[in-house]
Design a protein around this motif. Structure first.
Motif, PDB file in Angstrom:
ATOM      1  N   PHE A  30     -10.724  -4.615  -3.762  1.00 35.57           N
ATOM      2  CA  PHE A  30     -11.057  -4.621  -2.233  1.00 35.57           C
ATOM      3  C   PHE A  30     -12.621  -4.857  -1.870  1.00 35.57           C
ATOM      4  O   PHE A  30     -13.392  -4.459  -2.143  1.00 35.57           O
ATOM      5  N   ILE A  40       0.371   0.198  -0.691  1.00 32.16           N
ATOM      6  CA  ILE A  40      -1.091  -0.313  -0.326  1.00 32.16           C
ATOM      7  C   ILE A  40      -1.157  -0.251   1.272  1.00 32.16           C
ATOM      8  O   ILE A  40      -2.597   0.133   1.524  1.00 32.16           O
ATOM      9  N   TYR A  41      -0.331  -0.632   1.894  1.00 35.53           N
ATOM     10  CA  TYR A  41      -0.376  -0.256   3.423  1.00 35.53           C
ATOM     11  C   TYR A  41      -0.714   1.063   3.804  1.00 35.53           C
ATOM     12  O   TYR A  41      -0.961   1.328   5.031  1.00 35.53           O
ATOM     13  N   ALA A  80      -3.079   2.878   2.326  1.00 31.76           N
ATOM     14  CA  ALA A  80      -4.259   3.057   1.722  1.00 31.76           C
ATOM     15  C   ALA A  80      -5.186   3.250   2.766  1.00 31.76           C
ATOM     16  O   ALA A  80      -5.275   2.600   3.690  1.00 31.76           O
ATOM     17  N   THR A  81      -5.812   4.606   3.003  1.00 30.36           N
ATOM     18  CA  THR A  81      -6.575   4.726   4.324  1.00 30.36           C
ATOM     19  C   THR A  81      -8.129   4.775   3.837  1.00 30.36           C
ATOM     20  O   THR A  81      -8.803   4.890   4.959  1.00 30.36           O
ATOM     21  N   LEU A 127     -10.903   4.605   0.155  1.00 28.78           N
ATOM     22  CA  LEU A 127     -11.170   4.345  -1.207  1.00 28.78           C
ATOM     23  C   LEU A 127     -11.917   5.662  -1.872  1.00 28.78           C
ATOM     24  O   LEU A 127     -12.947   6.044  -1.099  1.00 28.78           O
ATOM     25  N   HIS A 157      -9.470  -3.775   3.873  1.00 32.96           N
ATOM     26  CA  HIS A 157      -7.960  -3.852   3.217  1.00 32.96           C
ATOM     27  C   HIS A 157      -7.589  -5.409   2.792  1.00 32.96           C
ATOM     28  O   HIS A 157      -7.651  -5.880   3.735  1.00 32.96           O
ATOM     29  N   THR A 162      -4.458  -5.915   5.236  1.00 30.87           N
ATOM     30  CA  THR A 162      -4.365  -5.788   6.879  1.00 30.87           C
ATOM     31  C   THR A 162      -5.881  -5.918   7.365  1.00 30.87           C
ATOM     32  O   THR A 162      -5.771  -6.059   8.436  1.00 30.87           O
ATOM     33  N   ASP A 184      -8.148  -3.942   7.650  1.00 34.76           N
ATOM     34  CA  ASP A 184      -8.564  -2.856   8.105  1.00 34.76           C
ATOM     35  C   ASP A 184     -10.064  -2.381   7.431  1.00 34.76           C
ATOM     36  O   ASP A 184     -10.199  -2.589   6.271  1.00 34.76           O
ATOM     37  N   LEU A 232     -11.929   0.503   5.500  1.00 31.68           N
ATOM     38  CA  LEU A 232     -11.556   1.787   4.781  1.00 31.68           C
ATOM     39  C   LEU A 232     -12.867   2.093   4.558  1.00 31.68           C
ATOM     40  O   LEU A 232     -13.546   1.929   3.638  1.00 31.68           O
ATOM     41  N   MET A 271      -7.550   3.493  -4.497  1.00 30.10           N
ATOM     42  CA  MET A 271      -7.261   3.292  -3.137  1.00 30.10           C
ATOM     43  C   MET A 271      -6.406   4.790  -2.831  1.00 30.10           C
ATOM     44  O   MET A 271      -5.565   5.134  -3.614  1.00 30.10           O
ATOM     45  N   SER A 306       4.955  -1.605   6.788  1.00 32.07           N
ATOM     46  CA  SER A 306       4.184  -2.691   5.727  1.00 32.07           C
ATOM     47  C   SER A 306       4.544  -4.052   6.253  1.00 32.07           C
ATOM     48  O   SER A 306       4.630  -4.971   5.051  1.00 32.07           O
TER      49      SER A 306
END
Length: 806
Positions: free
Chosen positions: A234, A253-254, A256-257, A259, A306, A309, A311, A313, A331, A374
RNA sequence: GCCCGGGUGGUGGAAUUGGCAUACACGCAAGACUUAAAAUCUUGUGGCCGCGAGGCUGUGAGGGUUCGAGUCCCUCUCCGGGCACCA
């Protein structure tokens, strides 16, 4: 009337003892098939042999005696695992060398083992604390060092404050020291490690080849703990650095919000942004990993990107992520991992579901549903998605497949006196230098005091004259390593030394090793599942790689004797005062009764509790056996011919059946049923007054492995001059001579109504009339409508009927 | 939480792997021997009904497969052991 067991046992023990027990000596080379039957060698403690040892050793003794009578060349040795803490603690208290204590205890153990008639090959006795033995333990260590499998490193390790020494992972049970029960702590110490992890895959895979109890294999599998998964990188926001996480669930993995890093992770402080630095620093300081129930954590102020995505995190630190496993970073997928979920709830972090969970109730988080939310992977199965996502990450250079193990390297140094000195020298110029083989053994020095220093250093530090030496390489002044090896070292290869215990040139002669290895049957307690049994397999594989041994596994078959609990159903221990000493039983009932009793208590591998009143049963049996022998002796040989031919045929058939049963049961360690089959046969001989010397002497042979003293006595009383160890086991016939009879069970609707004796192997038509003529069958058929007849040859006939309706 | 075992008389435990449930032993009860006790021997001993022959019932609970289940399948339950913030 009781029988004179004391006299009998003393008499035969002294016969066996002649020429240093030469009747039980194994021949290294010869025409006979070999069998290596091994007991886990005991630690010679001050308490002497307890019934737990006795049970295991009796079991292996029965198999050994049985094997000798079946024309095997039997190797059945005994020795002493004598390094370790109790002797050292005694030495500290008494201010004497531990060896004096050990020697005394060994003498006691041997006397006890002889008193219960165990048939060891004493010419091969070994002792791990004998310098002639530990010379080779040290040599194996040097080989490990040479191959880079022994290394010194500072690491947080388990430390026992009471024993004042570092411990291996395997020696910590529920946070307590395996030996003394004190709570262990974590300490940073510079310790010797053995790289057992290099053998993780082989230690795991080769379990499949072994004839071991499934539960022990499972324990080792769990301990090694192989997980297949992905390492995923990441990228860190505003940085060229990446955080590498390990996951077995790439498919999530999608979801994962955020770490989470372990407090030990190198990046922790680097990632802590201005406002958060102080908080992070404080968290890292106080976290001690003591309380596993409370969820704690701290935000670093940084974010990662991420990889799929894009995103942002948030990156957190928490002690629920372990420093020593994977990459010390995860994650977090709170929707599909319980721990992540708890953390997300506590710190109000987002939760995103990415897998269909078909049913709220009963289904685990890992359930392989279909993917949600996802992108292009949506609707794939969880398994398929993990593959495809893994491949995609690999393609973009942010992930790769990897395998992780739970197994840790073996912490191998102890800060204690009573162990093998590690044969290395610290040279200020050359660094760590191994001793030369010719300088082994490096003997332990005698000390004034054996107490641990309390500074976390070995008492050997105080032996200045011993510590000061010269570097084997540059010959300048240097200092010896003062840590010693753990008590597991000596037991890692002792079964090899038995094969050639006096060899001065090598561990053991190659040819002899080839003859005897592997150990065919290894008997011992389950408590060594992930200690001794794992370590020994590791060393054996190492020796295999060095081409010293020719097999890649040491112990082909393993049998665990179940522990014997005290009369109070608690584990026997001195502190509970429920320890049963076999000596008192030998005195009261004799060794044969003790042996029989231990074997008759229940299945060999089951946990049993000691209930002395049951000993009457087996003791009575021996009394009856003895009496039957006396009665036979008193009769003239003519009586024997008077047994009716029909009766004799039946008796011979029963004897044959009993022999088959007892043989099978010895080979499979079902000693309890072997004994009950013998009891049944004696009952039968008594009830039917079958006074045949020939038949009875075969029964005596069958009982010899279980109750050697009395069996030998009866054997000789009835005119036999030989030693039963050298006799042949009774032969069995697979087929009986005449037409065999069987008992046919007659059932109605599956319920037994009667039975009748018919000739074996008949079709139903041939015996139909006989069956239908049975009164029970007639009455039952009269009141019912027959629907179907099921006939199983030699077993059962079942009439399926329904009631007549008026 | 996950992974292994296991549950059969008053007790320890058998049951040749789907074919006589409770072998063998302990304990208990009655009897024999004994002045008496111990030891030993004999007989009986899963539960219910029956004077009896006999019948019914029964292997943690419930369901299923089968001519037939302690044994195989599903659900549950209790007990023992191991692992455990292992991602």
């Amino acid at each position: 009337m009781d029988y004179p067991f004391k006299k009998i046992e003393r008499k035969w023990q002294s016969v066996w003892q002649k020429n240093n027990f030469s009747i039980w000596r194994a021949k290294d080379f010869g025409p006979k098939k070999k069998i290596y039957i091994l007991d886990m060698f005991p630690y010679p403690s001050g308490e002497g042999l307890h019934v737990g040892h006795t049970e295991g050793e009796t079991g292996s003794d029965i198999l050994s005696r049985y094997s000798r009578m079946n024309d095997y060349n039997v190797l059945h040795p005994m020795g002493w695992d004598a390094f370790g803490l109790p002797a050292e603690n005694y030495a500290i208290k008494m201010k004497k060398n531990p060896m004096t204590f050990i020697s005394k205890n060994i003498a006691t153990f041997k006397k006890q083992q002889r008193s219960i008639g165990l048939s060891f090959d004493w010419s091969r006795e070994i002792n791990t604390t004998d310098p002639n033995y530990y010379k080779w333990t040290q040599l194996i260590f040097l080989k490990l060092f040479e191959k880079g499998l022994a290394y010194k490193a500072e690491a947080p390790i388990n430390f026992c404050p009471s024993c004042k020494t570092g411990l291996a992972n395997e020696e910590v049970v529920e946070g307590k020291c395996e030996r003394c029960g004190a709570e262990t702590t974590i300490k940073n110490l510079n310790q010797w490690h053995l790289k057992i992890t290099a053998y993780a895959e082989r230690l795991l895979n080769d379990l499949d080849k072994l004839n071991w109890p499934e539960n022990i294999k499972e324990l080792q599998r769990n301990w090694i703990g192989r997980s297949e998964g992905y390492e995923i990188d990441f990228p860190i926001e505003f940085s060229d650095k990446k955080i590498r996480v390990f996951t077995t669930r790439a498919d999530t993995i999608y979801g994962a919000t955020f770490l989470v890093l372990a407090p030990e992770h190198n990046f922790c402080l680097k990632l802590a942004k201005d406002d958060y630095y102080f908080l992070v620093e404080r968290y890292l300081k106080k976290t001690a990993r003591q309380d596993k129930t409370e969820t704690t954590g701290v935000f670093t102020g940084s974010h990662a990107i991420h990889p799929l995505t894009g995103d942002r995190l948030p990156i957190w630190i928490s002690d629920y992520v372990l420093g020593g496993y994977g990459s010390a970073a995860i994650m977090a997928v709170p929707a599909h991992d319980k721990r992540d979920y708890v953390f997300a709830k506590k710190f109000s972090l987002p939760i995103k579901q990415v897998i269909q969970i078909p049913n709220e109730k009963g289904l685990p988080f890992e359930n392989y549903g279909q993917l949600l939310n996802s992108e292009e992977f949506t609707d794939l199965s969880s398994k398929e998605a993990a593959n495809q996502i893994g491949n995609y990450l690999k393609k973009i250079g942010l992930g790769k497949m990897t395998i992780k193990y739970r197994l840790r390297d073996w912490i191998f140094s102890r800060q204690r006196y009573w162990g093998e000195p590690i044969p290395l020298v610290n040279c200020p110029r050359c660094g760590i230098v191994p001793l030369k083989e010719k300088d082994l053994p490096l003997k332990l020095p005698k000390l004034k005091t054996y107490a641990p220093t309390g500074t976390g250093e070995s008492p050997l530090k105080n032996a200045e004259a011993w510590v000061k030496t010269r570097c084997p390489r540059c010959h300048r002044p240097a200092r010896r390593e003062t840590d010693t090896m753990p008590n597991w070292a000596g037991s890692c290869w002792y079964y090899i030394r038995y094969i050639d215990p006096k060899n001065k040139k090598s561990l053991a002669d190659k040819k002899k090793l080839k003859t005897w290895l592997p150990v065919d049957v290894y008997v011992g307690g389950v408590e060594h599942a992930v200690l001794h049994l794992l370590y020994a397999r590791f060393w054996h594989k190492f020796l295999y790689d060095l081409k010293i041994v020719a097999t890649d596994e040491p112990f082909q078959k393993l049998v665990n004797q179940g522990i014997v609990l005290g009369p109070d159903n608690q584990k026997m221990s001195k502190s509970k005062g429920n320890v049963v000493n076999p000596d008192s039983i030998v005195k009261k009932y004799g060794a044969d009764s003790l042996r029989l009793f231990l074997m008759f208590m229940g299945p060999f591998e089951a946990i049993k509790s000691w209930d002395e009143k049951n000993i009457n049963g087996v003791h009575r049996f021996l009394i009856r056996l003895h009496r039957f022998g006396q009665r036979l002796k008193a009769r003239s040989d003519k009586t024997e011919t008077k047994i009716a031919a029909r009766k004799k045929t039946e008796a011979l058939e029963r004897l044959n059946w009993t022999t088959v049963k007892v043989s099978h049961d010895i080979e499979t360690f079902n000693f309890n049923t072997a004994i009950s089959a013998s009891m049944e046969f004696l009952n039968y001989l008594e009830d039917n007054k079958i006074y045949s010397k020939k038949i009875f002497l075969d029964l005596v042979k069958l009982l010899f492995p279980f109750a050697p003293h009395l069996s030998q006595e009866i054997w000789s009383n009835l005119g036999k001059k030989t030693i039963l160890d050298k006799e042949k086991w009774p032969k069995t016939k697979t087929k009986s001579a005449g037409p065999r009879k069987i008992t046919l069970i007659v059932q109605f609707n599956g319920k037994k109504k009667t039975s009748l004796v018919v000739d074996a192997d008949k079709e139903f038509d041939e015996i139909k009339n006989m069956v239908l003529a049975e009164p029970k069958v007639r009455t039952n058929l009269k009141n019912a409508v027959l629907i179907k007849t099921v006939y199983v040859k030699n077993a059962v006939v079942n009439f399926v009927v329904k009631p007549k309706t008026e």
